[in-house]
Structure formats: structure tokens, C-alpha cells
Design a protein around this motif. Structure first.
Motif, short mmCIF file in Angstrom:
data_model
loop_
_atom_site.label_atom_id
_atom_site.label_comp_id
_atom_site.label_asym_id
_atom_site.label_seq_id
_atom_site.Cartn_x
_atom_site.Cartn_y
_atom_site.Cartn_z
N TYR A 58 42.25 29.40 -55.77
CA TYR A 58 41.88 29.10 -57.16
C TYR A 58 40.93 27.91 -57.26
O TYR A 58 39.93 27.97 -57.96
N MET A 59 41.25 26.82 -56.56
CA MET A 59 40.42 25.61 -56.63
C MET A 59 39.94 25.25 -55.22
O MET A 59 40.57 24.47 -54.52
N PRO A 60 38.84 25.85 -54.78
CA PRO A 60 38.39 25.69 -53.39
C PRO A 60 38.00 24.26 -53.01
O PRO A 60 37.99 23.93 -51.83
N ASP A 61 37.62 23.42 -53.99
CA ASP A 61 37.30 22.02 -53.72
C ASP A 61 36.08 21.87 -52.81
O ASP A 61 36.03 21.01 -51.94
N ASN A 62 35.06 22.71 -53.05
CA ASN A 62 33.88 22.67 -52.20
C ASN A 62 32.58 22.41 -52.95
O ASN A 62 31.50 22.46 -52.36
N ALA A 63 32.64 22.17 -54.26
CA ALA A 63 31.44 21.91 -55.05
C ALA A 63 31.21 20.41 -55.17
O ALA A 63 32.15 19.66 -55.44
N ARG A 64 29.95 19.97 -55.01
CA ARG A 64 29.64 18.54 -55.01
C ARG A 64 28.40 18.25 -55.85
O ARG A 64 27.52 19.11 -56.03
N ILE A 65 28.32 16.99 -56.35
CA ILE A 65 27.15 16.52 -57.09
C ILE A 65 26.88 15.09 -56.69
O ILE A 65 27.80 14.32 -56.39
N VAL A 66 25.59 14.72 -56.67
CA VAL A 66 25.19 13.36 -56.34
C VAL A 66 23.94 13.00 -57.14
O VAL A 66 23.11 13.87 -57.44
N LYS A 67 23.83 11.72 -57.52
CA LYS A 67 22.62 11.25 -58.19
C LYS A 67 21.55 10.97 -57.13
O LYS A 67 21.84 10.41 -56.06
N GLY A 107 21.12 22.63 -55.87
CA GLY A 107 20.61 22.86 -57.22
C GLY A 107 20.19 21.53 -57.80
O GLY A 107 20.98 20.59 -57.84
N VAL A 108 18.95 21.39 -58.24
CA VAL A 108 18.42 20.11 -58.69
C VAL A 108 18.01 20.17 -60.15
O VAL A 108 17.61 21.21 -60.66
N VAL A 109 18.13 19.01 -60.84
CA VAL A 109 17.61 18.88 -62.19
C VAL A 109 17.24 17.42 -62.41
O VAL A 109 17.81 16.52 -61.76
N LEU A 112 21.58 16.30 -57.82
CA LEU A 112 21.61 17.39 -56.85
C LEU A 112 23.05 17.89 -56.69
O LEU A 112 23.97 17.10 -56.47
N THR A 113 23.24 19.19 -56.83
CA THR A 113 24.52 19.83 -56.56
C THR A 113 24.40 20.67 -55.29
O THR A 113 23.31 21.10 -54.91
N LEU A 140 19.66 9.22 -51.90
CA LEU A 140 20.86 9.32 -52.73
C LEU A 140 21.15 7.99 -53.38
O LEU A 140 21.02 6.94 -52.75
N ALA A 141 21.58 8.01 -54.66
CA ALA A 141 21.76 6.77 -55.41
C ALA A 141 23.17 6.65 -56.00
O ALA A 141 23.39 5.86 -56.91
N SER A 142 24.13 7.43 -55.49
CA SER A 142 25.51 7.33 -55.96
C SER A 142 26.42 7.87 -54.88
O SER A 142 25.98 8.44 -53.88
N ASN A 143 27.70 7.71 -55.11
CA ASN A 143 28.67 8.39 -54.28
C ASN A 143 28.62 9.88 -54.58
O ASN A 143 28.22 10.31 -55.67
#
Length: 501
Positions: A211-220, A189-191, A200-201, A228-231
Motif C-alpha cells: 500500500y505505501m511503498p515508500d519509494n517516492a522522493r522530492i528535492v529542491k 520529474g522537474v518543475v 526534482l522528484t 541540490l539545495a535541500s534534504n
């Protein structure tokens, strides 16, 4: 798009038109023939957006007064496995392109062939698109998509319909990137935010906890939008499953995602209801690379099966604004009965939704067959494409001809129908009708419904593209109405049309 200009005049072609004899019972037979071919043709329903093929996982971008919607081509899977097969997605290697300026008449621009553009890739699902005006004076489009479950890839273009190119020759994110420690770094998903920075997610895979799957990510993203411009940072999304998407509203990042099928056994929020299974939820942040900054806000779109729009299915939405209104694009199993399948094939629909921009609140939306209202009438006196439809007789076929993004309708020995909605005849009564056609076939044109005698009929018998014109002998009443084009002829091609006053 193809245009009529520069060809022989419509008047010069009049002699090529042959008279047609219309049987008195033709209209009644047509109404009966087309009664069960689509949920749209003989109703005022706006969903699904296309009724002649399966589509899913929508995204959208605005350009020059039109909204362009892109989706997964479920129809490619359907064509491989047939009506008795299952939609397990492995045969999908194309993305679908459509657009509109009024939210009910949709122009089909064909497919993006990722197998040809990126032969190193495996599949193409769940696109996400953004655009920006760049230093060369052109608007550049960046389309990210799931390369199967193994990563996310990107295509670029300077037109919303292509031609597209693969700038990297590899995934932009996959498990080789540090911090991408998820099984399925897909569903991007981009914005682009108010500073011109891209984000980008993505994410998915086997959950670490229910409850908390820990699989969602975001990066600049980098300034070029393909680096990619961030961790890579985590987004703590409760009951996360897949379908990441991203918006930027009033200085706030808005992350939306599909919740899992898991039972809601844990829920720490006392003032927010638990999201229903496989529904859509959203979170907000002012500092998106800080996991602790993300706040769970609410559930905003239930599973389409929970609101009786087709059976239960997975869920994927995109929130966008067009001509001052907010909309949610999503998918539901609208067409399975019409294609005689139970295989899990989906279709994109759209609903208007009221978003509180000041407080960044998204209310609960609901899938319907009705869909959004028409924003402006269709002008029948300017050139319109045959691939622009509000409803069809079901399994109509189109093929690419001419310029990139231009499609033409293909005739069959059996009659087919195309319909456009809300054509404006309130100011002018047409004197003639013209169409650009090729091959041997006929077109009967009806206004308002399929009853009675056609207002005009054309017969074509030519091996080359030609523009045929004929005087209208049956009066069209002033007002706004629907236009139906009933055509047939094996190999007959229908490109574009307009009325002349």
C-alpha cells in the motif's frame, strides 16, 4: 534547420526537372499499398505522434510558439533485438526529440546521443525537461533522465534541439546522495515554481509495503539547476510504482505517478475511489518538503490497455499547457501490429484534458487513437521540413543533415509516403511547387487523398543539394486539406518543400 535562401532560384532550376509519366492505375495501387502501414496515414487519427518509430515516457517544454516533446527511444531497443525480441530497455542510449505548433503535424528533430554525451552513463530513459530565461539573455534547457535504474542524470542546452552537454559528469541523484534510500532513484520529474526555484522528484524500486511503498522522493534544486539545495524528502504516494512527474499550478505542487500492479487490498479513503492497476494518480502540496503536507487527490489516467488502446503496458504521463489548453502526453502500444512485433514496444500519444486550475483538479483522461484537434492550419506557402509529418507509410527513415535538429527523409527503391494535415489553400491557389532534394529519385505530390493524378511530379538526378521547381498543371481546389508526398529512390534525400502562388 536548413533554408532555401541563398541557393539558385527555383526558376533557374526548372530546366532540371524532367517530365514524368503517371500510370492511370497508380493512385489506386498507392491507396492499396499504404492501407495497412500506419494507423494515421489514411485516417484522421493523431496518435501516435510518430508512426515510423517507437517512442515512450514523454515530457514537454514550450519555446517560441512550439511545444517540444522528448521521449525514450524504444526504437533503439527494437533495432537491436528485432521484431521477435523483447523491450527490456538495456540497449536504449538515446532520447527522441520532436515538436509541433498545431498538435497534429510533428517535426522529428532526431536523437540525443547520451552514450556519446555521457559515456560514463548506462542508459537513457524517461526524460523530464524545463527551461528558463537567464541573465545572459538566453533560454536555458535542463533535461533530466533516468540513467538506467541506478540514478538520474542531467543535460543542458541553450536550444531545445541542442547541441546538448553533460555539465556534471555524474548523476545528479543516486544512492550516494543522503536521503536517496530507494533502490531505483530514476524517472525524474522537474518543475520550476513561481519563485524561480527548481524541484526534482524521482523514485522506484522494491516496495517496503504494497500500500505505501515508500519509494517516492522530492528535492529542491540549487540556483544552477544542477545541484541540490535541500534534504531529500519523502512523498507518501499510495501504491507508488514509478513515473514521477511534477507540475506547479495556482501556487500548488502537483505530483503525478504510476501506481503499481498490486491488488488494492488496503484503501483508507472513503470518498476517493481506489486507483486501477498501473494507472496514473496525482497528489498536491503547498509545502512539498513536508511529507505530511501531501494529499492524495485521485486517479486521472487509466492504463491504455484498460481502454483498448493496445495491450496492457506500463504507464508514464506528462501534463502540460500549450496555447491555453491542457494536454496529457503518455505512451501506448499503438504500432506493434504494424511492425509485426509483440515485444512491448511503445509510442507516445497526446490527449487534450480540462484542468480546473482554481481548485487544482485533474479530471479523468482517456487514451485514444484520434488524439487532439489541430490548433491552426499548416501554411503550405512557407518553407516546411520533410521531417514534419502527420502520418507516413510506416517505416520511413530519416537522417541528420546540416544544422543541429534538422533531418531529411531518405528514399528507398520502394515507394514511401509522407503526409501533412490541414494545409490551408483557402486563400491562394498555388502555381508552383519546389523542393530541396539530393540524389536520384522522384516525388509525386497529391492533395486531399492518394487518388487520381499527382498535382505535380519532380524527378531529381544530382549528386549535390539542389532546389527543384515545377509548375502545377492539375488544379488544387480552394480549402484546407492534406498533402501527400510519395517518393522513392535508393539514397534519395528530401529536405524541405513549399508551394508558390
Amino acid at each position: 534547420m536548413a533554408f532555401l535562401g541563398g541557393r539558385e532560384s527555383a526558376e533557374a532550376q526548372t530546366n532540371a526537372v524532367k517530365p514524368i509519366v503517371v500510370k492511370e492505375n497508380l493512385a489506386e495501387n498507392l491507396a492499396e499499398k499504404f492501407a495497412n502501414v500506419s494507423p494515421k496515414l489514411t485516417s484522421n487519427d493523431g496518435n501516435p505522434l510518430l508512426d515510423f518509430m517507437f517512442t515512450a515516457d514523454p515530457t514537454a517544454v514550450e519555446y517560441n510558439g512550439r511545444i517540444y516533446v522528448y521521449g525514450t527511444n524504444d526504437h533503439q531497443q527494437y533495432e537491436h533485438v528485432g521484431k521477435d525480441g523483447k523491450n527490456s530497455y538495456e540497449h536504449i542510449r538515446t532520447l527522441v526529440m520532436i515538436s509541433t505548433d498545431d498538435m497534429v503535424n510533428w517535426t522529428y528533430h532526431g536523437l540525443i546521443d547520451t552514450a556519446k554525451l555521457a559515456p560514463w552513463s548506462q542508459n537513457s530513459w524517461a526524460p523530464s525537461i524545463t527551461s528558463r530565461l537567464e541573465a545572459d539573455g538566453k533560454t536555458h534547457f535542463y533535461l533530466y533522465y533516468s540513467n538506467g535504474g541506478g540514478g538520474s542524470a542531467v543535460l543542458t542546452s541553450t536550444s531545445p534541439v541542442g547541441p546538448w552537454s553533460d555539465p556534471l559528469g555524474k548523476n545528479i541523484v543516486d544512492r550516494s546522495v543522503p536521503g536517496v534510500d530507494v533502490d531505483a532513484p530514476f524517472d525524474p520529474g522537474v518543475v520550476i515554481d513561481d519563485q524561480g526555484t527548481g524541484w526534482l522528484t524521482f523514485g522506484g524500486g522494491t516496495p517496503k509495503t504494497k500500500y505505501m511503498p515508500d519509494n517516492a522522493r522530492i528535492v529542491k534544486l540549487g540556483a544552477d539547476m544542477i545541484s541540490l539545495a535541500s534534504n531529500v524528502a519523502k512523498i507518501p504516494a499510495p501504491y507508488f510504482f514509478e513515473a514521477s512527474d511534477l507540475n506547479f499550478i495556482n501556487g500548488t505542487w502537483v505530483y503525478t505517478y504510476n501506481t503499481s500492479w498490486e491488488q488494492r487490498t488496503e484503501w483508507p479513503y472513503t470518498n476517493i475511489d481506489k486507483p486501477t492497476q498501473c494507472s496514473m494518480s496525482y497528489m498536491t502540496s503547498k509545502t512539498p518538503l513536508n511529507p505530511d503536507s501531501w494529499k492524495y487527490r485521485d486517479n486521472y489516467f487509466k492504463n491504455t490497455g484498460d481502454v483498448n488502446v493496445g495491450p496492457l503496458t506500463n504507464n508514464h504521463t506528462h501534463l502540460f499547457k500549450f496555447k491555453g489548453k491542457y494536454y496529457i502526453a503518455y505512451h501506448a502500444m499503438y504500432l506493434q501490429d504494424y511492425f509485426s512485433t509483440k515485444g512491448g514496444f511503445r509510442n507516445v500519444g497526446i490527449e487534450e484534458i480540462q484542468v480546473d486550475e482554481e481548485n487544482v483538479n485533474i479530471p479523468m483522461g482517456k487514451a485514444t487513437f484520434k488524439g487532439p484537434s489541430q490548433l491552426n492550419p499548416l501554411n503550405p506557402f512557407v518553407l516546411q521540413q520533410a521531417e514534419t509529418t502527420a502520418g507516413t507509410s510506416g517505416q520511413v527513415q530519416f537522417e541528420a543533415v546540416g544544422n543541429v535538429g534538422n533531418m531529411v527523409a531518405k528514399g528507398k527503391t520502394d515507394k514511401q509516403c509522407l503526409m501533412v494535415r490541414g494545409a490551408d489553400f483557402s486563400k491562394q491557389i498555388p502555381a508552383k511547387f519546389e523542393a530541396r532534394v539530393k540524389g536520384k529519385g522522384t516525388i509525386d505530390v497529391y492533395v486531399n487523398d492518394l487518388k487520381g493524378t499527382p498535382v505535380v511530379s519532380l524527378i531529381c538526378d544530382g549528386k549535390e543539394w539542389t532546389t527543384l521547381s515545377k509548375k502545377i498543371k492539375h488544379k488544387i481546389d480552394k480549402g484546407v486539406g492534406n498533402i501527400y508526398f510519395v517518393f522513392n529512390g535508393e539514397g534519395f534525400l528530401f529536405d524541405e518543400w513549399k508551394f508558390i502562388y
